[in-house]
Every structure is written in C-alpha cells, then in structure tokens.
Write an enzyme that holds these catalytic residues in place. Structure first.
Site, PDB file in Angstrom:
ATOM      1  N   PHE A 132      67.746  73.172  29.375  1.00  0.00           N
ATOM      2  CA  PHE A 132      67.056  73.822  30.100  1.00  0.00           C
ATOM      3  C   PHE A 132      67.257  75.224  30.529  1.00  0.00           C
ATOM      4  O   PHE A 132      67.938  75.800  29.487  1.00  0.00           O
ATOM      5  CB  PHE A 132      68.970  73.630  31.306  1.00  0.00           C
ATOM      6  CG  PHE A 132      68.426  74.179  32.847  1.00  0.00           C
ATOM      7  CD1 PHE A 132      67.462  73.678  33.686  1.00  0.00           C
ATOM      8  CD2 PHE A 132      69.123  75.283  33.147  1.00  0.00           C
ATOM      9  CE1 PHE A 132      67.230  73.954  34.668  1.00  0.00           C
ATOM     10  CE2 PHE A 132      68.507  75.728  34.477  1.00  0.00           C
ATOM     11  CZ  PHE A 132      67.711  75.251  35.219  1.00  0.00           C
ATOM     12  N   ASP A 201      76.835  71.377  27.636  1.00  0.00           N
ATOM     13  CA  ASP A 201      76.548  71.623  28.887  1.00  0.00           C
ATOM     14  C   ASP A 201      76.762  70.245  29.587  1.00  0.00           C
ATOM     15  O   ASP A 201      75.998  69.171  29.068  1.00  0.00           O
ATOM     16  CB  ASP A 201      75.158  72.535  28.227  1.00  0.00           C
ATOM     17  CG  ASP A 201      74.831  72.735  30.491  1.00  0.00           C
ATOM     18  OD1 ASP A 201      75.070  71.790  31.006  1.00  0.00           O
ATOM     19  OD2 ASP A 201      73.671  73.532  30.793  1.00  0.00           O
ATOM     20  N   TYR A 226      77.232  71.844  41.016  1.00  0.00           N
ATOM     21  CA  TYR A 226      76.482  71.367  42.631  1.00  0.00           C
ATOM     22  C   TYR A 226      75.861  70.326  43.078  1.00  0.00           C
ATOM     23  O   TYR A 226      75.188  69.432  43.984  1.00  0.00           O
ATOM     24  CB  TYR A 226      75.426  72.269  43.451  1.00  0.00           C
ATOM     25  CG  TYR A 226      75.194  73.025  42.312  1.00  0.00           C
ATOM     26  CD1 TYR A 226      74.338  72.867  41.742  1.00  0.00           C
ATOM     27  CD2 TYR A 226      75.017  74.465  41.700  1.00  0.00           C
ATOM     28  CE1 TYR A 226      72.391  72.983  40.548  1.00  0.00           C
ATOM     29  CE2 TYR A 226      74.379  74.903  40.701  1.00  0.00           C
ATOM     30  CZ  TYR A 226      73.345  74.478  40.039  1.00  0.00           C
ATOM     31  OH  TYR A 226      72.418  75.480  39.314  1.00  0.00           O
ATOM     32  N   LYS A 227      75.968  69.166  41.341  1.00  0.00           N
ATOM     33  CA  LYS A 227      75.146  68.461  41.075  1.00  0.00           C
ATOM     34  C   LYS A 227      75.635  66.859  41.251  1.00  0.00           C
ATOM     35  O   LYS A 227      75.740  66.265  42.589  1.00  0.00           O
ATOM     36  CB  LYS A 227      73.948  68.124  40.068  1.00  0.00           C
ATOM     37  CG  LYS A 227      73.530  69.677  39.885  1.00  0.00           C
ATOM     38  CD  LYS A 227      73.277  69.682  37.799  1.00  0.00           C
ATOM     39  CE  LYS A 227      72.294  71.006  37.656  1.00  0.00           C
ATOM     40  NZ  LYS A 227      71.236  71.078  38.667  1.00  0.00           N
ATOM     41  N   ARG A 388      60.901  63.309  38.751  1.00  0.00           N
ATOM     42  CA  ARG A 388      62.318  62.921  38.775  1.00  0.00           C
ATOM     43  C   ARG A 388      63.329  62.560  39.907  1.00  0.00           C
ATOM     44  O   ARG A 388      63.581  62.585  40.784  1.00  0.00           O
ATOM     45  CB  ARG A 388      63.139  63.869  38.458  1.00  0.00           C
ATOM     46  CG  ARG A 388      63.115  65.199  36.806  1.00  0.00           C
ATOM     47  CD  ARG A 388      63.454  66.046  36.605  1.00  0.00           C
ATOM     48  NE  ARG A 388      64.536  67.006  37.828  1.00  0.00           N
ATOM     49  CZ  ARG A 388      65.308  67.790  37.639  1.00  0.00           C
ATOM     50  NH1 ARG A 388      65.732  67.920  36.653  1.00  0.00           N
ATOM     51  NH2 ARG A 388      65.724  68.168  39.034  1.00  0.00           N
TER      52      ARG A 388
HETATM   53  C1  LIG Z   1      71.029  72.187  32.102  1.00  0.00           C
HETATM   54  C2  LIG Z   1      72.185  72.787  32.830  1.00  0.00           C
HETATM   55  N1  LIG Z   1      72.413  73.685  32.395  1.00  0.00           N
HETATM   56  C3  LIG Z   1      72.491  74.594  33.584  1.00  0.00           C
HETATM   57  C4  LIG Z   1      71.620  75.012  34.912  1.00  0.00           C
HETATM   58  C5  LIG Z   1      71.910  75.628  35.737  1.00  0.00           C
HETATM   59  O1  LIG Z   1      72.411  77.493  35.791  1.00  0.00           O
HETATM   60  P1  LIG Z   1      73.473  77.295  37.103  1.00  0.00           P
HETATM   61  O2  LIG Z   1      74.289  76.340  37.628  1.00  0.00           O
HETATM   62  O3  LIG Z   1      73.547  78.919  36.760  1.00  0.00           O
HETATM   63  O4  LIG Z   1      71.965  77.980  38.105  1.00  0.00           O
HETATM   64  C6  LIG Z   1      71.004  73.564  35.613  1.00  0.00           C
HETATM   65  C7  LIG Z   1      70.342  73.440  36.795  1.00  0.00           C
HETATM   66  O5  LIG Z   1      69.719  72.674  36.980  1.00  0.00           O
HETATM   67  C8  LIG Z   1      70.827  72.675  34.289  1.00  0.00           C
HETATM   68  O6  LIG Z   1      69.823  71.851  34.307  1.00  0.00           O
END
Ligand SMILES: Cc1ncc(COP(=O)(O)O)c(C=O)c1O
Length: 429
Positions: A132, A201, A226-227, A388
C-alpha cells in the site's frame, strides 16, 4: 465444485451457517449488498448508542472527570488487549493509537535503530512493490533520513531477495490489490535467519483471518481499525512490538502519553515501559470507544469458533464468488488476480477486467446496491485495473455473493456500464 450452486443452494448454506446470527450485530442499510468491509467495515449496531453515551454522559456530564471515572485514559491499552486476542498478542503487548501510517513511522524508526546497532553495515529495507502506498511513502521518508535504501520486489521475489544486506523486511500480510496472503511465519523465520527484522502491516488481515504475531515470532506490527475491525471511518489504528523490542528503543514521536509518568509533567522525556511508549498524544476517546464496539463484534464469535470459524466461512465465500464468476460471467474477459490457492488468499477477491471500464462497472454495481470498490492499475498485465470485492464473514451471506454475481453478469452482458452516469469520476474510488 460450487459453480453449479443456485440461489436456493446459497440460501441453504446461510441457513446452515453457524455464524449466521452475527449479522444481527450490525446495522446494514436496506437494499445494500456490502462487499467493501476491506475498506470500511459496516457499523456495529451498538455504535450509535455508545457514541451518544460518550458524548452525552461521559463528556457532557462527566467532563474532565471522565478521564478517570469512565476509563478514558486506559482506552489505548483496554481496546489494545481486545485486538491482541485477534492477532496473537498477549495482554499488555498491543496499544491503540494514531493512524496506521503514523504507527508505521514509529515502529519502522525503531526497527532501523535496532538494525543500526545489531548490524551496522546494513542499509536495506525490503518491501513489496505493490505494498500500500502509505507504507512505501513512510519507508521512503525514513530511508532518506537514515541513509537507508528501500528495495522493492514482487511478492514472489521477496523470499529470494532476503539476504544479509537486508536490515528490515516490511510487508503487508495481505496485499491490498490482489488479496494475496504472505506466509508470515515462514518469511519472518527466513528474515531472522539472515539477521533481518520482520515488520508486518495487518491492515487487511486483523479481523479477517487468524493471525499469530507471537507464534510467528514477528518483530513489529501495525494495523488498521476501520477495515475488518469495523471501528468506523478514520478509526484509530494499533501498534504491537515483540516484548524483546518493546522497551529497547525510544520511538521518534516521543509525546507525553508515551512518557513513563505523564502526569508528573517532567521536563525530560522518559519512555514508558513496554508498548505504551508507542503512544504519542491524547487518545481520541470517541474514535477508540466506537472502535471497541467494532472489535467486540469479532470477539462475539469467540464462543462459536472465533477467528478460525470466521476464516472457514471467509474462504467458503471467496470460493463461491470465484466459482460463480467463472460460471456466470464467462466470455467477458474477467480474470481473478487473487490466488486460487486457499493458503495464499486473504478475505477479498480482485478481478482484472480488460476490455471494459472497471471504474464504470463498479459504479453500475454500486447503483444496484452492490458495493465493492475499484483500484486503478498502470494499464499493464502485471498491474491491471481491478474490481475489488471484500468478504466479511461476520455479516456477508452466501446469497449476497450469488446476488453480486447476478448484478455483475447483467451489467457486463447488457453493457450497462457504458452509460455516461457511470463514467464520471468521483474523488474517492
Ligand atoms: C496496507 C495498508 N496500510 C495502511 C493503510 C492506511 O493507513 P492510514 O489509516 O494511516 O490511512 C491502508 C489503507 O487502505 C492499507 O491498505
């Protein structure tokens, strides 16, 4: 095997699903078939009342006393311990704080410092080219600050690139584009064999599949609220450090909430013991309180098989979707870029769609209430445009999968996606 399934077959699978009652923990709008929990989870039914309670009673009436009386001050640890149960972290090892991007900055800085001390000559942060972007951007910035180099490889090349040059292996366990799942334990073990640290991550795996940070012997981890944790838009994120590192290095964002004793207001920074040093400023009380509602929806599955049962259902849902697309969308050129191998698949399916506008197809799906999302590629075969679809086993039903494919097949066969209204780009895709 599942391609011949009919809608009544899918309804029968739902009726037999031991997790079916969990859907009642959410508020799903009528007419919406939500397949985007990998981007923003559905609202837990308890969230509005909890938010109102925090605002009206805890804030409105309790005012500043609520830091103690309502337990606001320990929210990062309390909600952190609950998330820890989902990702193989022990109590006290994981805290909720800030955003994923900021937490990555903290732990990647710590990993770089550890690597500098343990292996002074090493300069490489190894990651995946299609990681990402925020992960890559944070790593680029830190590499520049510390004289390191960010080396990028495809997912398949990572294992072969792990050698004595590598200081930190930084990966997202499930790829946000393809839904491909890395073997965390195997890659961490390989990283350790060559003396590298492994940082994971969990944005697309926490709450989506069983994760065992301690079992995998990972070094650092971060993830998103939030996911799949259903914590609400912009929910705070989490951070975990293996106990062998948690007290070893100061993190770079040395704010007062990560101090050993914030309310003595010392002039000098002294980090808290353990992972609490990864806190920075005042916790976002509203965000963490609502995130807790989301995490509780996952913990509600514990008596009925927990993450293992959710994983079984998630794989059954993605199997069904892949088979239905194969059977009912044939001839339209769709191609899954998500691994067919269950061991290598997260909880989403991404379809490449050469020859059609993926953006417009998704807009047409959304107009019918089938909500997934679209991720643009660079036009090459290696990085195509993608439709997706995220499958959250807590609330997605087998009939939802069937109905989504019905809508997709109709949009493709009637070419409805060509309508002008589906071809106007919005800011967020
Ligand atoms: C792998 C990954 N890391 C981080 C994030 C987002 O980071 P943040 O919450 O700081 O915007 C996402 C968002 O889709 C993601 O897919």
């Amino acid at each position: 095997m599942t391609e011949a399934l009919t809608r009544p077959d899918c309804a029968a699978l739902d009726a037999a699903d031991p997790l079916r009652d969990l859907r009642a923990l959410f508020t799903l709008p009528d007419g919406v078939n939500y397949l985007d929990g990998n981007s923003l989870g559905v609202m837990p039914a308890t969230a509005p009342a909890r938010a109102a309670q925090v605002v009206q009673q805890e804030w409105g009436e309790g005012l500043i006393r609520s830091w103690n009386t309502a337990g606001w001050i320990t929210l990062p640890q309390r909600v952190g311990d609950k998330i820890g149960r989902l990702v193989g972290a022990k109590p006290g090892e994981l805290v909720v704080a800030d955003s994923t991007s900021i937490n990555l900055y903290k732990v990647l800085s710590a990993a770089i410092e550890i690597a500098r001390q343990d292996h002074p000559g090493r300069r490489v942060i190894l990651s995946e080219r299609s990681n990402f972007p925020t992960d890559l951007y944070i790593a680029q910035s830190l590499a520049q600050q510390h004289g390191f180099e960010l080396e990028l490889a495809t997912g398949e090349q990572i294992a072969a690139r792990l050698d004595e040059r590598v200081a930190v292996l930084m990966l997202t366990q499930v790829n946000y584009r393809t839904g491909a799942l890395h073997d965390m334990a195997a890659l961490t073990a390989q990283a350790h064999r060559v003396g590298a640290l492994a940082l994971w991550d969990l944005a697309h795996s926490a709450g989506a599949l069983p994760v065992d940070l301690n079992g995998a012997d990972a070094d650092f981890s971060i993830g998103c609220g939030y996911k799949y944790l259903n914590g609400g838009p912009g929910a705070p994120a989490f951070v975990w450090a293996h106990p062998r590192h948690a007290s070893r290095f100061w993190q770079p964002l040395s704010g007062w909430m990560g101090h050993a004793s914030p309310f003595t207001f010392d002039t000098d920074y002294r980090p808290a013991e353990g992972v609490s040093r990864y806190l920075c400023g005042t916790p976002s009380v509203l965000g963490m309180s609502v995130l807790e509602c989301g995490v509780d929806t996952l913990l509600a599955a514990e008596p009925i098989g927990g993450m293992a049962a959710l994983r079984d259902k998630s794989l059954a849902l993605t199997d069904l979707f892949l088979a239905q697309v194969d059977a009912r969308c044939a001839g339209h050129g769709l191609r899954s870029v998500t691994p067919a191998d269950r061991q290598r698949r997260g909880s989403q399916v991404s379809l490449a769609c050469p020859g059609v506008s993926g953006y417009a197809v998704m807009q047409a799906l959304i107009a019918r209430g089938v909500i997934g999302d679209f991720r643009a590629g660079d036009g090459s075969d290696a990085e195509p445009d993608l439709l997706r679809f995220g499958f959250t086993p807590l609330y997605t039903r087998f009939v939802d999968v069937f109905d989504a494919v019905t809508a997709l097949a109709e949009i493709l066969s009637t070419e409805q996606w060509r309508e002008a209204r589906f071809n106007q780009k919005a800011a967020v895709t």
